[in-house]
Design a protein around this motif. Structure first.
Motif, PDB file in Angstrom:
ATOM      1  N   ARG A  29       0.831  -1.226  -0.067  1.00 47.05           N
ATOM      2  CA  ARG A  29      -0.105   0.107   0.020  1.00 47.05           C
ATOM      3  C   ARG A  29       0.893   1.277  -0.119  1.00 47.05           C
ATOM      4  O   ARG A  29       1.885   1.297   0.883  1.00 47.05           O
ATOM      5  CB  ARG A  29      -0.930   0.006   1.274  1.00 47.05           C
ATOM      6  CG  ARG A  29      -1.824  -1.190   1.447  1.00 47.05           C
ATOM      7  CD  ARG A  29      -2.588  -1.237   2.629  1.00 47.05           C
ATOM      8  NE  ARG A  29      -1.790  -0.982   3.853  1.00 47.05           N
ATOM      9  CZ  ARG A  29      -2.250  -0.554   4.899  1.00 47.05           C
ATOM     10  NH1 ARG A  29      -3.318   0.242   4.659  1.00 47.05           N
ATOM     11  NH2 ARG A  29      -1.459  -0.650   6.026  1.00 47.05           N
ATOM     12  N   GLY A  32      -3.357   4.877   2.593  1.00 41.22           N
ATOM     13  CA  GLY A  32      -4.135   4.075   3.538  1.00 41.22           C
ATOM     14  C   GLY A  32      -5.232   3.213   3.089  1.00 41.22           C
ATOM     15  O   GLY A  32      -5.824   2.295   3.710  1.00 41.22           O
ATOM     16  N   ILE A  33      -5.625   3.250   1.725  1.00 41.16           N
ATOM     17  CA  ILE A  33      -6.688   2.623   1.263  1.00 41.16           C
ATOM     18  C   ILE A  33      -6.594   1.697  -0.080  1.00 41.16           C
ATOM     19  O   ILE A  33      -7.261   0.873  -0.196  1.00 41.16           O
ATOM     20  CB  ILE A  33      -8.017   3.498   1.304  1.00 41.16           C
ATOM     21  CG1 ILE A  33      -7.701   4.515   0.032  1.00 41.16           C
ATOM     22  CG2 ILE A  33      -8.458   3.918   2.487  1.00 41.16           C
ATOM     23  CD1 ILE A  33      -9.026   5.335  -0.250  1.00 41.16           C
ATOM     24  N   ASP A  49      -6.562  -1.522   9.148  1.00 47.29           N
ATOM     25  CA  ASP A  49      -5.829  -0.209   9.291  1.00 47.29           C
ATOM     26  C   ASP A  49      -6.966   0.569   9.285  1.00 47.29           C
ATOM     27  O   ASP A  49      -7.023   1.654   8.462  1.00 47.29           O
ATOM     28  CB  ASP A  49      -4.590   0.166   8.446  1.00 47.29           C
ATOM     29  CG  ASP A  49      -4.034   1.364   8.307  1.00 47.29           C
ATOM     30  OD1 ASP A  49      -4.001   1.941   9.629  1.00 47.29           O
ATOM     31  OD2 ASP A  49      -3.314   1.533   7.315  1.00 47.29           O
ATOM     32  N   ASN A  52      -6.219   4.270   8.970  1.00 45.45           N
ATOM     33  CA  ASN A  52      -5.313   4.582   8.004  1.00 45.45           C
ATOM     34  C   ASN A  52      -4.282   5.223   8.783  1.00 45.45           C
ATOM     35  O   ASN A  52      -3.443   6.024   7.927  1.00 45.45           O
ATOM     36  CB  ASN A  52      -6.036   5.362   6.698  1.00 45.45           C
ATOM     37  CG  ASN A  52      -7.699   4.962   6.540  1.00 45.45           C
ATOM     38  OD1 ASN A  52      -8.487   5.228   6.806  1.00 45.45           O
ATOM     39  ND2 ASN A  52      -7.487   3.782   5.794  1.00 45.45           N
ATOM     40  N   THR A 362     -13.045   1.775   6.685  1.00 42.89           N
ATOM     41  CA  THR A 362     -12.043   2.480   7.137  1.00 42.89           C
ATOM     42  C   THR A 362     -12.301   3.984   6.955  1.00 42.89           C
ATOM     43  O   THR A 362     -13.164   4.382   6.107  1.00 42.89           O
ATOM     44  CB  THR A 362     -10.496   2.485   6.665  1.00 42.89           C
ATOM     45  OG1 THR A 362     -10.366   3.141   5.449  1.00 42.89           O
ATOM     46  CG2 THR A 362      -9.930   1.007   6.461  1.00 42.89           C
ATOM     47  N   GLN A 364     -10.852   6.658   5.790  1.00 43.63           N
ATOM     48  CA  GLN A 364     -10.897   7.373   4.512  1.00 43.63           C
ATOM     49  C   GLN A 364     -11.436   6.863   3.227  1.00 43.63           C
ATOM     50  O   GLN A 364     -11.398   7.108   2.379  1.00 43.63           O
ATOM     51  CB  GLN A 364      -9.264   7.476   4.266  1.00 43.63           C
ATOM     52  CG  GLN A 364      -8.590   8.503   5.400  1.00 43.63           C
ATOM     53  CD  GLN A 364      -7.172   8.754   5.121  1.00 43.63           C
ATOM     54  OE1 GLN A 364      -6.611   8.217   4.267  1.00 43.63           O
ATOM     55  NE2 GLN A 364      -6.789   9.298   6.285  1.00 43.63           N
TER      56      GLN A 364
END
Ligand SMILES: *Cc1c(COP(=O)(O)O)cnc(C)c1O
Length: 384
Positions: A29, A32-33, A49, A52, A362, A364
């Motif tokens: 990654r 974060g996504i 996570d 994130n 998550t 975000q």
């Protein structure tokens, strides 16, 4: 050596036949996504996570600074020379968040459970574990060499029945459950379990791997729904919403001091790299400072379950039950073709016949993508 290789090959063939063989897919990654995997860039609904934070600039900066100052590894067990002063800060923050006297950090959540449980329960003891608990809770329970029993998932009456029948034959008893169940996303009735434990002179430990950072304003499942359940033993991990690595126990000062002396996975395993301790510490600052941000993963999950008519999400984890392992893999592939990563979860991680897609939401994840996922799940998974 032939027999060794044959043994391994036969085992693998057997897993293959049952659609249970697993492979390590290169994945990485850069934020974060999104996850890069198998030449594809997929929006991940499989990472833990939740906030994130693994890619948060403050967290990365804290890790980088500690790495440059103190090096890559810690050099020894915490009891020898691996106890960097950053640990004391991290443990103080954990104890403050969980409202306990003290905390101790282990190498991972797995190591925490494998270490904590045998300190409290020995050969004459009883470990009573919710049947859907994580593998490392069972690993810790087995290391006690005492009696290990499971109670039906979140079934207080069954737990009570077992305590009535067996508590008296044992010197000590520990009940272990997850605050948020990792593969189902539901919460444990911690208040009622704690009362039950007290009635039967047993101790309750919650594993809050999926609660810290996302439930109860970020403080975890013992603070869910605006109530505080003062559990004597709260363990968890720093590898999920905290975005770093490591495990912890929050408890009274005496219990924590005993762990530092006796938990074998703490005593006989090298301390965490200082950069990881610094990252976890920075992430906890963000969690403490931003309860509204901590509430986002559950909000997104609830938005998704409303749009798909699934049971209302209680945590960022939403299971979509498929049943067979092969069907779960096919459902995941259909989502991947639409750009979504939802890794199928198969036995033995979950009980036979309950293979599923386990979606994690998550902070975000853009709402528009959550909406598109809901549409694709309705049309390509639930309708099948
Ligand atoms: C992930 C997980 C663990 C293990 O934590 P690690 O830090 O990844 O070793 C323990 N318990 C539960 C419920 C988990 O989901």
């Amino acid at each position: 050596m032939q027999s060794l290789d044959d043994f391994a090959a036969e085992k693998l063939d057997d897993l293959e036949r049952r659609h249970l063989r697993r492979t390590l897919a290169d994945s990485y990654r850069e934020d974060g996504i999104w996850v890069e995997r198998g030449g594809r860039k997929l929006l991940s609904f499989s990472c833990n996570d939740y906030l994130n934070l693994s890619h948060h600039p403050e967290v990365k900066a804290a890790a980088a600074a500690a790495l440059h100052l103190y090096g890559a590894g810690s050099g020894a067990s915490r009891l020898v020379t691996g106890n960097h002063p950053l640990y004391a800060q991290l443990e103080a923050k954990l104890a403050r968040i969980k409202e306990t006297e003290a905390a101790v950090v282990f190498g991972s959540g797995y190591l925490a459970n494998a270490g904590i449980i045998p300190v409290l329960i020995g050969r004459e003891g009883l470990a009573l574990v919710d049947e859907l608990s994580h593998a490392c809770i069972f690993a810790g329970a087995q290391l006690t060499r005492g009696k290990v029993m499971t109670f039906r998932h979140n079934d207080l009456a069954h737990a009570e029945e077992l305590l009535m029948a067996h508590r008296k034959q044992h010197d000590r008893a520990l009940i272990v459950t997850e605050g948020v169940f990792s593969m189902d996303g539901d919460l444990a009735p911690l208040d009622e379990l704690n009362a039950l434990a007290q009635q039967h002179d047993a101790w309750l430990m919650s594993d809050d791997a999926h609660g810290l950072g996302v439930i109860g304003g970020g403080r975890g499942s013992s603070f869910a729904n605006g109530k505080h359940v003062a559990l004597p033993l709260q363990m968890g991990t720093l590898s999920k919403a905290v975005g770093a690595y490591g495990g912890y126990l929050c408890a009274s000062a005496h219990v924590i001091e005993l762990m530092r002396n006796r938990a074998r996975t703490l005593v006989y395993s090298t301390g965490l790299p200082p950069a990881i301790v610094a990252a976890a510490s920075a992430a906890l600052d963000i969690i403490e400072r931003e309860p509204d941000y901590a509430a986002l993963p559950v909000k997104k999950a609830k938005y998704f379950t409303r749009m798909t008519n699934l049971p209302d999400a209680q945590s960022p984890i939403v299971p979509i039950f498929i049943g067979g392992a092969e069907a779960a893999m096919k459902a995941a592939e259909r989502l991947a073709n639409e750009g979504f990563l939802a890794v199928p979860i198969r036995p033995p991680t979950v009980p036979e016949g309950t293979a599923r897609l386990r979606l994690t939401f998550t902070a975000q994840h853009p709402d528009a993508e959550v909406e598109r996922l809901a549409r694709v799940v309705r049309e390509r998974v639930l309708a099948h």
